[in-house]
Design a protein around this motif. Structure first.
Motif, PDB file in Angstrom:
ATOM      1  N   THR A   1       1.156  -1.068   0.144  1.00 30.96           N
ATOM      2  CA  THR A   1       0.040   0.003  -0.179  1.00 30.96           C
ATOM      3  C   THR A   1       0.906   1.278   0.019  1.00 30.96           C
ATOM      4  OG1 THR A   1       0.002   0.149   2.314  1.00 30.96           O
ATOM      5  CG2 THR A   1      -1.978  -1.130   1.447  1.00 30.96           C
ATOM      6  N   ALA A   2       0.336   2.308  -0.451  1.00 30.75           N
ATOM      7  CA  ALA A   2       0.993   3.973  -0.233  1.00 30.75           C
ATOM      8  C   ALA A   2       1.575   3.921   1.277  1.00 30.75           C
ATOM      9  CB  ALA A   2       0.107   4.792  -0.926  1.00 30.75           C
ATOM     10  N   ALA A   3       0.817   3.640   2.164  1.00 30.11           N
ATOM     11  CA  ALA A   3       1.370   3.749   3.461  1.00 30.11           C
ATOM     12  C   ALA A   3       2.461   3.047   3.836  1.00 30.11           C
ATOM     13  CB  ALA A   3      -0.090   3.315   4.563  1.00 30.11           C
ATOM     14  N   VAL A   4       2.700   1.756   3.350  1.00 27.51           N
ATOM     15  CA  VAL A   4       3.787   0.998   3.619  1.00 27.51           C
ATOM     16  C   VAL A   4       4.929   1.587   2.796  1.00 27.51           C
ATOM     17  CG1 VAL A   4       4.976  -1.138   2.916  1.00 27.51           C
ATOM     18  CG2 VAL A   4       2.612  -1.219   4.355  1.00 27.51           C
ATOM     19  N   LYS A   5       4.595   2.104   1.511  1.00 26.86           N
ATOM     20  CA  LYS A   5       6.030   2.854   0.711  1.00 26.86           C
ATOM     21  C   LYS A   5       6.035   4.123   1.544  1.00 26.86           C
ATOM     22  CE  LYS A   5       4.606   0.942  -3.813  1.00 26.86           C
ATOM     23  NZ  LYS A   5       3.409   0.370  -3.708  1.00 26.86           N
ATOM     24  N   ALA A   6       5.178   4.844   2.394  1.00 25.04           N
ATOM     25  CA  ALA A   6       5.706   5.823   2.880  1.00 25.04           C
ATOM     26  C   ALA A   6       6.795   5.485   4.021  1.00 25.04           C
ATOM     27  CB  ALA A   6       4.547   6.480   3.483  1.00 25.04           C
ATOM     28  N   LEU A   7       6.712   4.312   4.534  1.00 19.28           N
ATOM     29  CA  LEU A   7       7.646   3.816   5.534  1.00 19.28           C
ATOM     30  C   LEU A   7       9.143   3.190   5.119  1.00 19.28           C
ATOM     31  CD1 LEU A   7       4.861   1.635   7.711  1.00 19.28           C
ATOM     32  CD2 LEU A   7       6.011   4.231   8.333  1.00 19.28           C
ATOM     33  N   THR A   8       9.096   3.396   3.490  1.00 20.59           N
ATOM     34  CA  THR A   8      10.169   2.633   2.849  1.00 20.59           C
ATOM     35  C   THR A   8      11.238   3.508   2.484  1.00 20.59           C
ATOM     36  OG1 THR A   8       8.599   0.826   2.151  1.00 20.59           O
ATOM     37  CG2 THR A   8      10.322   1.349   0.884  1.00 20.59           C
ATOM     38  N   ASP A   9      12.435   3.174   2.224  1.00 26.27           N
ATOM     39  CA  ASP A   9      13.541   3.764   1.890  1.00 26.27           C
ATOM     40  C   ASP A   9      13.897   3.630   0.066  1.00 26.27           C
ATOM     41  OD1 ASP A   9      14.877   5.088   4.084  1.00 26.27           O
ATOM     42  OD2 ASP A   9      15.121   2.796   4.645  1.00 26.27           O
ATOM     43  N   ILE A  10      13.549   2.381  -0.058  1.00 24.53           N
ATOM     44  CA  ILE A  10      13.686   2.187  -1.665  1.00 24.53           C
ATOM     45  C   ILE A  10      12.572   1.118  -2.210  1.00 24.53           C
ATOM     46  CG2 ILE A  10      15.114   1.870  -3.868  1.00 24.53           C
ATOM     47  CD1 ILE A  10      17.573   1.790  -2.049  1.00 24.53           C
ATOM     48  N   VAL A  11      11.943   1.311  -3.120  1.00 23.56           N
ATOM     49  CA  VAL A  11      10.529   0.346  -3.518  1.00 23.56           C
ATOM     50  C   VAL A  11      11.232  -0.562  -4.558  1.00 23.56           C
ATOM     51  CG1 VAL A  11       8.460   0.165  -5.090  1.00 23.56           C
ATOM     52  CG2 VAL A  11       8.763   1.823  -3.020  1.00 23.56           C
ATOM     53  N   VAL A  12      11.077  -1.651  -4.713  1.00 26.39           N
ATOM     54  CA  VAL A  12      11.711  -2.651  -5.873  1.00 26.39           C
ATOM     55  C   VAL A  12      10.511  -3.384  -6.457  1.00 26.39           C
ATOM     56  CG1 VAL A  12      13.761  -3.061  -4.919  1.00 26.39           C
ATOM     57  CG2 VAL A  12      11.963  -4.724  -4.454  1.00 26.39           C
ATOM     58  N   THR A  13      10.831  -3.984  -7.840  1.00 23.33           N
ATOM     59  CA  THR A  13       9.848  -4.670  -8.319  1.00 23.33           C
ATOM     60  C   THR A  13      10.635  -6.182  -8.613  1.00 23.33           C
ATOM     61  OG1 THR A  13      10.437  -4.412 -10.800  1.00 23.33           O
ATOM     62  CG2 THR A  13       8.630  -2.765  -9.610  1.00 23.33           C
ATOM     63  N   SER A  14      10.238  -7.137  -9.056  1.00 23.69           N
ATOM     64  CA  SER A  14      10.888  -8.299  -9.483  1.00 23.69           C
ATOM     65  C   SER A  14      11.706  -7.941 -10.595  1.00 23.69           C
ATOM     66  CB  SER A  14       9.887  -9.496  -9.544  1.00 23.69           C
ATOM     67  OG  SER A  14       9.012  -9.224 -10.815  1.00 23.69           O
ATOM     68  N   THR A  15      11.672  -7.208 -11.326  1.00 24.44           N
ATOM     69  CA  THR A  15      12.625  -6.695 -12.516  1.00 24.44           C
ATOM     70  C   THR A  15      13.916  -6.078 -11.865  1.00 24.44           C
ATOM     71  OG1 THR A  15      10.924  -6.435 -14.060  1.00 24.44           O
ATOM     72  CG2 THR A  15      13.039  -5.335 -14.535  1.00 24.44           C
TER      73      THR A  15
END
Ligand code: 13P
Ligand code: SF4
Length: 314
Positions: free
Chosen positions: A116-130
């Motif tokens: 969710t956007a709320a979890v991304k807000a607690l994150t330093d870097i987002v990833v995808t499987s790519t």
């Protein structure tokens, strides 16, 4: 309305409203066929960030709509069915993730885009499987890392990079469901077939796979391969593009446990239909909204992911 009329009306509405339709590979074939762009979750985010359309209809699941809105807040973003969630995103409630991060100070937080956007807000870097491998490798070898929510992807990246990331205990209900026994039977029946698997699959499947990768990577591998038969261990929607790009090759969906169905479908992805897509464009609903306070925090780790991906030509 007939299917042909729905398709015609979607084309008219798109032009009238300066809208673009972005679809994930797991969408039903009719949606993939009329989309302006079909791609994996990284490519959908990249398109959402660069499109000049006023409206984005994101044919995928809720977190994909949120990612598009986070990157393009001035655009209106619709998804055909607001209830199209994701079992991985649901396995990681923001309050519990916040406590996990708080209980493990000194860690860099990497989150899979399936959050969710709320979890991304607690994150330093987002990833995808790519790009997960490249993102992890962009950090110093001794960096302490929390990785959530997919433990299978996290475990696979730990193996690839030699890291020891602390993993959140989440899985995808589709990829965790493949039947090892039925896949072994398929391999016996088709000894020449290569097994292609998404990294959300359990370790025992990844270890026996001939290729492990994101949806776009699986598609590319099959297209470039000189083999003719493939057993595909990811959501069955991807078979549509695989077959379209490779009409002379045979793609066999890997079957799930506890089902007589031959293929494994994401119940959430399949909530979207051509008719719901038409209605969302016509009625301009359901729309994705994100609190600006959350969006401003969530956009930073997504932009970091896009920068690292661009550096690697992904
Ligand atoms: P991709 O990023 O490989 O398209 O995967 C998205 C997803 O939801 C896999 O289940
Ligand atoms: Fe989420 Fe799994 Fe569906 Fe992908 S296949 S959207 S990870 S529930």
């Amino acid at each position: 309305m007939t299917k042909a009329e729905i398709i015609q009306n979607i084309a008219l509405l798109k032009k009238e409203k300066n809208a673009i339709i972005l679809a994930h590979y797991y969408q039903e074939s009719d949606i993939q066929d009329i989309a302006d762009f079909v791609g994996d979750s990284l490519a959908l985010a990249q398109w959402a960030a660069k499109t000049t359309a006023d409206i984005i209809v994101l044919c995928g699941v809720h977190f994909m709509g949120e990612t598009a809105k986070i990157l393009s807040p001035e655009k209106r973003v619709f998804i055909p069915d607001l209830m199209a969630g994701c079992s991985l995103a649901e396995s990681c409630p923001a309050d519990e993730f916040e406590k996990f991060v708080h209980d493990h100070p000194g860690h860099t937080v990497i989150s899979y885009v399936n959050t969710t956007a709320a979890v991304k807000a607690l994150t330093d870097i987002v990833v995808t499987s790519t790009n997960a491998k490249q993102v992890v490798e962009s950090l110093p070898a001794d960096e302490k890392i929390i990785f959530g929510p997919d433990k299978n992807l996290g475990d696979y990246i730990n193996k690839l990079t030699g890291r020891n990331m602390l993993l959140w205990d989440g899985v995808c209900h589709v990829h965790a469901q493949f039947s090892l026994e039925k896949i072994m039977d398929l391999k016996k029946e088709h000894p020449e077939a290569l097994l292609l698997a998404h990294p959300e699959c359990p370790k025992y499947l990844l270890e026996m796979a001939d290729h492990v990768g994101s949806t776009s990577s699986i598609l590319k591998f099959a297209t470039l391969s000189d083999k003719k038969q493939f057993i595909v261990a990811t959501e069955a929607g991807i078979l549509h593009q695989m077959q379209k790009e490779n009409p002379e090759k045979e793609f066999i969906p890997a079957p799930p446990e506890d089902s007589t169905c031959a293929c494994n479908e994401c119940f959430y992805m399949k909530m979207n239909t051509l008719e719901k897509l038409y209605l969302s464009l016509k009625n301009e609903t359901p729309e994705i909204f994100i609190e600006e306070r959350i969006r401003l925090k969530a956009v930073k780790p997504i932009e970091r992911m896009l920068e690292i991906s661009a550096r690697h030509g992904l």
